[in-house]
Write a protein that holds these residues in place. Structure first.
Motif, PDB file in Angstrom:
ATOM      1  N   ARG A 135       0.845  -1.183   0.000  1.00 19.74           N
ATOM      2  CA  ARG A 135       0.000   0.000   0.000  1.00 19.74           C
ATOM      3  C   ARG A 135       0.889   1.245   0.000  1.00 19.74           C
ATOM      4  NH1 ARG A 135      -3.170  -3.213  -1.227  1.00 19.74           N
ATOM      5  NH2 ARG A 135      -5.208  -3.725  -0.299  1.00 19.74           N
ATOM      6  N   PHE A 136       0.282   2.382  -0.334  1.00 16.97           N
ATOM      7  CA  PHE A 136       0.994   3.661  -0.267  1.00 16.97           C
ATOM      8  C   PHE A 136       0.086   4.650   0.436  1.00 16.97           C
ATOM      9  CE2 PHE A 136       2.530   7.735  -2.139  1.00 16.97           C
ATOM     10  CZ  PHE A 136       3.855   7.638  -1.735  1.00 16.97           C
ATOM     11  N   LEU A 137       0.541   5.137   1.582  1.00 20.64           N
ATOM     12  CA  LEU A 137      -0.249   6.015   2.428  1.00 20.64           C
ATOM     13  C   LEU A 137       0.235   7.450   2.247  1.00 20.64           C
ATOM     14  CD1 LEU A 137      -2.284   6.365   4.793  1.00 20.64           C
ATOM     15  CD2 LEU A 137      -0.404   5.826   6.356  1.00 20.64           C
ATOM     16  N   GLU A 138      -0.703   8.345   1.921  1.00 21.51           N
ATOM     17  CA  GLU A 138      -0.376   9.763   1.769  1.00 21.51           C
ATOM     18  C   GLU A 138      -1.255  10.575   2.709  1.00 21.51           C
ATOM     19  OE1 GLU A 138       0.001  13.288  -1.642  1.00 21.51           O
ATOM     20  OE2 GLU A 138      -0.209  11.179  -2.229  1.00 21.51           O
ATOM     21  N   LEU A 139      -0.601  11.316   3.602  1.00 21.21           N
ATOM     22  CA  LEU A 139      -1.287  12.122   4.610  1.00 21.21           C
ATOM     23  C   LEU A 139      -0.959  13.587   4.376  1.00 21.21           C
ATOM     24  CD1 LEU A 139      -0.194   9.971   7.697  1.00 21.21           C
ATOM     25  CD2 LEU A 139      -2.265   9.707   6.312  1.00 21.21           C
ATOM     26  N   THR A 140      -1.955  14.456   4.480  1.00 19.55           N
ATOM     27  CA  THR A 140      -1.750  15.870   4.180  1.00 19.55           C
ATOM     28  C   THR A 140      -2.367  16.751   5.248  1.00 19.55           C
ATOM     29  OG1 THR A 140      -1.825  15.390   1.804  1.00 19.55           O
ATOM     30  CG2 THR A 140      -2.060  17.686   2.468  1.00 19.55           C
ATOM     31  N   TRP A 141      -1.551  17.643   5.788  1.00 21.32           N
ATOM     32  CA  TRP A 141      -2.015  18.710   6.671  1.00 21.32           C
ATOM     33  C   TRP A 141      -1.738  20.013   5.930  1.00 21.32           C
ATOM     34  CZ3 TRP A 141      -4.839  20.486  10.433  1.00 21.32           C
ATOM     35  CH2 TRP A 141      -4.516  21.670  11.074  1.00 21.32           C
ATOM     36  N   SER A 142      -2.792  20.738   5.558  1.00 21.51           N
ATOM     37  CA  SER A 142      -2.632  21.916   4.710  1.00 21.51           C
ATOM     38  C   SER A 142      -3.482  23.062   5.244  1.00 21.51           C
ATOM     39  CB  SER A 142      -3.018  21.577   3.265  1.00 21.51           C
ATOM     40  OG  SER A 142      -2.736  22.652   2.404  1.00 21.51           O
ATOM     41  N   PRO A 143      -3.013  23.737   6.294  1.00 26.75           N
ATOM     42  CA  PRO A 143      -3.797  24.829   6.875  1.00 26.75           C
ATOM     43  C   PRO A 143      -3.819  26.045   5.954  1.00 26.75           C
ATOM     44  CG  PRO A 143      -1.647  24.733   7.902  1.00 26.75           C
ATOM     45  CD  PRO A 143      -1.733  23.539   6.991  1.00 26.75           C
ATOM     46  N   ALA A 144      -4.859  26.819   6.049  1.00 24.52           N
ATOM     47  CA  ALA A 144      -4.980  28.028   5.235  1.00 24.52           C
ATOM     48  C   ALA A 144      -3.826  28.973   5.527  1.00 24.52           C
ATOM     49  CB  ALA A 144      -6.311  28.718   5.525  1.00 24.52           C
ATOM     50  N   GLY A 145      -3.262  29.523   4.463  1.00 28.24           N
ATOM     51  CA  GLY A 145      -2.204  30.506   4.613  1.00 28.24           C
ATOM     52  C   GLY A 145      -0.814  29.950   4.749  1.00 28.24           C
ATOM     53  N   ALA A 146      -0.657  28.631   4.848  1.00 31.94           N
ATOM     54  CA  ALA A 146       0.677  28.047   4.982  1.00 31.94           C
ATOM     55  C   ALA A 146       1.469  28.254   3.693  1.00 31.94           C
ATOM     56  CB  ALA A 146       0.570  26.563   5.307  1.00 31.94           C
ATOM     57  N   THR A 147       2.691  28.702   3.827  1.00 31.47           N
ATOM     58  CA  THR A 147       3.535  28.978   2.653  1.00 31.47           C
ATOM     59  C   THR A 147       4.713  28.033   2.533  1.00 31.47           C
ATOM     60  OG1 THR A 147       4.813  30.597   3.921  1.00 31.47           O
ATOM     61  CG2 THR A 147       2.914  31.420   2.677  1.00 31.47           C
ATOM     62  N   THR A 148       4.997  27.272   3.567  1.00 25.06           N
ATOM     63  CA  THR A 148       6.109  26.329   3.548  1.00 25.06           C
ATOM     64  C   THR A 148       5.568  24.911   3.511  1.00 25.06           C
ATOM     65  OG1 THR A 148       7.497  27.847   4.828  1.00 25.06           O
ATOM     66  CG2 THR A 148       8.161  25.536   4.789  1.00 25.06           C
ATOM     67  N   HIS A 149       6.210  24.069   2.687  1.00 26.26           N
ATOM     68  CA  HIS A 149       5.742  22.690   2.539  1.00 26.26           C
ATOM     69  C   HIS A 149       6.868  21.733   2.936  1.00 26.26           C
ATOM     70  CE1 HIS A 149       3.833  19.382  -0.217  1.00 26.26           C
ATOM     71  NE2 HIS A 149       3.701  19.124   1.075  1.00 26.26           N
ATOM     72  N   VAL A 150       6.639  20.992   4.025  1.00 29.02           N
ATOM     73  CA  VAL A 150       7.565  19.971   4.492  1.00 29.02           C
ATOM     74  C   VAL A 150       7.001  18.606   4.126  1.00 29.02           C
ATOM     75  CG1 VAL A 150       8.690  18.944   6.512  1.00 29.02           C
ATOM     76  CG2 VAL A 150       8.297  21.425   6.426  1.00 29.02           C
ATOM     77  N   VAL A 151       7.823  17.766   3.504  1.00 23.27           N
ATOM     78  CA  VAL A 151       7.402  16.400   3.196  1.00 23.27           C
ATOM     79  C   VAL A 151       8.210  15.434   4.061  1.00 23.27           C
ATOM     80  CG1 VAL A 151       7.293  14.580   1.456  1.00 23.27           C
ATOM     81  CG2 VAL A 151       6.668  16.924   0.854  1.00 23.27           C
ATOM     82  N   LEU A 152       7.494  14.574   4.770  1.00 20.15           N
ATOM     83  CA  LEU A 152       8.093  13.540   5.601  1.00 20.15           C
ATOM     84  C   LEU A 152       7.826  12.185   4.964  1.00 20.15           C
ATOM     85  CD1 LEU A 152       6.783  14.798   9.076  1.00 20.15           C
ATOM     86  CD2 LEU A 152       8.923  15.428   7.924  1.00 20.15           C
ATOM     87  N   VAL A 153       8.861  11.387   4.802  1.00 22.58           N
ATOM     88  CA  VAL A 153       8.742  10.072   4.179  1.00 22.58           C
ATOM     89  C   VAL A 153       9.218   9.026   5.170  1.00 22.58           C
ATOM     90  CG1 VAL A 153       9.437   8.610   2.252  1.00 22.58           C
ATOM     91  CG2 VAL A 153       9.178  11.078   1.907  1.00 22.58           C
ATOM     92  N   GLY A 154       8.388   8.013   5.446  1.00 23.51           N
ATOM     93  CA  GLY A 154       8.753   6.999   6.426  1.00 23.51           C
ATOM     94  C   GLY A 154       8.699   5.597   5.850  1.00 23.51           C
ATOM     95  N   LYS A 155       9.745   4.830   6.100  1.00 27.67           N
ATOM     96  CA  LYS A 155       9.806   3.431   5.658  1.00 27.67           C
ATOM     97  C   LYS A 155       8.741   2.617   6.377  1.00 27.67           C
ATOM     98  CE  LYS A 155      12.848  -0.616   6.129  1.00 27.67           C
ATOM     99  NZ  LYS A 155      14.168  -1.080   6.638  1.00 27.67           N
ATOM    100  N   GLY A 156       7.931   1.891   5.617  1.00 22.32           N
ATOM    101  CA  GLY A 156       6.833   1.129   6.193  1.00 22.32           C
ATOM    102  C   GLY A 156       6.907  -0.353   5.850  1.00 22.32           C
TER     103      GLY A 156
END
Length: 492
Positions: free
Chosen positions: A241-262
């Motif tokens: 499987r491939f799990l994609e989780l997104t937290w995207s609050p209004a006004g956020a200008t920086t995007h951090v991507v976290l990748v975890g071995k599963g």
């Protein structure tokens, strides 16, 4: 001809998640708590020493416990915090909740006949605890993962006398500790029950409101070209499987991507592991578990930064459909990898996820976390994570995030002299080239991130614990979850 009915699946025992944790309530100094076991926090040093009622010879070293005579039928305890370093206060909090709820010697299950054990925590006169560290220890010290036929004892109810001005920091620390507990649960769950699909389902249950989640199946993975995930998961009857989780609050200008071995279980595949230690491979998804825990805490804290968590999930098994040494696998970004060791599976699934992140998510920074190499465990032991980074600022930020949350990191160089070792004559890259194992693994992963600022966290050592210490219990530790949350907070 008589045919036999299809075989029923083996009835693997599954845990009940989440593991119950202590109920912690903050009260004003001097409030007291009638009928609860009283735990007084002490420390050493010129300004504080053993209380007058301490047993003869007892010293308040970190985690030391002394039982005092009960008063009005209520138990009383002294718990030491040594010289008062953050780890000492975490250890004191853990010792307090364990001893007064009967989970360690000389513990006594106090108040349990009327329900959960009740514990009241106060500082010794003249002592100013590091309250966020104490709170971290209290919550995680109450975490005890198990899959048993008998119902576990209800976790204790803890009241803590905390000054008003300290409470925001304490409440924040409890959220971060909760992220660690989520990561422990997912990583420690036995792999008989924990298929990739099971992990994804329970990850969704653990997330805070506001996190968008999508679970992709093997058909989607094939359509999109996730060759690394499909190769690693191809030997198992339980598809990836491939799990994609997104937290995207209004006004956020920086995007951090976290990748975890599963990797939900790792036999090593055709390059099979020896039996010794293979049972611990249920925790080979610790990186993915840390990412799930972190996303839940990021949302709970309402951090004003966009964070995406990616967890490639697969079981590395042995069968006629398992991938082989000598195979060539094409990843999401089109790059090809020559397989040289099927037990180096973590980098195969991470390569797909990293390529996907760079190509589709426009990240400002990417951090991956994985139980990747035994070499890093040999180099740094079991209490320090290995850190690789393409920029000094990124490395400094992650180390600082770890220091503030009680997780230690050591930067390891991306040694340029070994970069050519990753090249392959047969394919674009070699999966497991010769050389220093942790470094060449990181250099392999770097090929899939382009010019995006990137860090790799190798937690092969601290993700698992055989000798409990401070707030860390035996089994999966949840290491890296708190660092990831704090790192995201500092990027907000």
């Amino acid at each position: 001809m008589t045919t036999s009915p299809p075989r029923s699946p083996v009835p693997f025992a599954a845990p009940t998640l989440p593991t119950p944790l202590a109920e912690i309530r903050l009260v004003d100094p001097g409030a007291g708590s009638s009928g609860a076991a009283v735990v007084r926090l002490c420390r050493t040093g010129d300004d504080a020493g053993p209380p007058a009622d301490a047993p003869s010879g007892w010293l308040p070293s970190a985690g030391a416990v002394a039982a005092l005579a009960p008063e009005d039928g209520v138990g009383r305890w002294l718990v030491g915090a040594g010289a008062g370093a953050a780890k000492d206060w975490r250890g004191a909090g853990a010792a307090a909740v364990r001893v007064a709820s009967g989970r360690s010697e000389p513990g006594a299950l106090l108040g349990a006949e009327d329900g959960p054990a009740r514990v009241h925590v106060v500082p010794e006169a003249g002592v100013s605890p590091d309250w966020p560290s104490v709170a971290t220890g209290l919550l995680l010290g109450s975490h005890r993962f198990a899959v048993k036929s008998s119902a576990p004892a209800a976790p204790p109810r803890v009241t803590v006398e905390v000054p008003e001005e300290e409470r925001p920091a304490v409440e924040r620390a409890l959220v971060l500790a909760g992220a660690t507990a989520v990561a422990r649960d997912l990583a420690d769950s036995p792999s008989g029950a924990k298929s990739p699909a099971w992990f994804a389902d329970h990850a969704l249950d653990a997330l805070a409101e506001g996190v968008e989640a999508v679970v992709r199946d093997e058909q989607w993975l094939a359509e999109q070209g996730f060759g690394g995930v499909l190769a690693v998961g191809g030997g198992s009857s339980r598809p990836p499987r491939f799990l994609e989780l997104t937290w995207s609050p209004a006004g956020a200008t920086t995007h951090v991507v976290l990748v975890g071995k599963g990797i939900t279980f790792d036999t090593g595949g055709i390059s099979i592991k020896p039996n010794a230690g293979m049972a611990d491979m249920r925790t080979d998804c610790s990186g993915g578990a840390a990412v799930v825990g972190a996303l839940g805490a990021v949302a709970a804290l309402d951090l004003p930064v966009r964070v995406t968590g990616l967890v490639p999930l697969a079981e590395n098994h042995v069968s006629g459909s398992a991938y082989r040494p000598g195979d060539v696998v094409r990843h999401y970004d089109g790059r090809t990898t020559e397989v040289t060791n099927t037990d180096a599976e973590g980098r195969m699934v991470l390569a797909d996820a990293l390529g996907y992140a760079v190509a589709t998510l426009a990240p400002d920074v990417v951090v991956d976390v994985a139980t990747l190499t035994g070499a890093m465990k040999v180099a740094l032991g079991v209490r320090t994570g290995g850190l690789f980074a393409t920029t000094d600022d990124l490395a400094t930020g992650l180390v600082a995030a770890g220091e503030s949350t009680g997780e230690a990191w050591w930067r390891v160089p991306l040694t340029a002299g070994h970069d050519a070792d990753v090249d392959s004559q047969l394919a674009d890259v070699r999966q497991a080239p010769p050389g220093p194992g942790g470094i060449v693994a990181a250099l392999f992963l770097r090929r899939f991130v382009g010019d995006v600022p990137w860090a790799h966290l190798d937690i092969a050592g601290p993700a698992r614990c055989d000798s409990p210490h401070e707030e860390v219990a035996k089994g999966a530790t949840g290491f890296a979850a708190r660092t990831l949350v704090e790192f995201c907070a500092r990027h907000a």
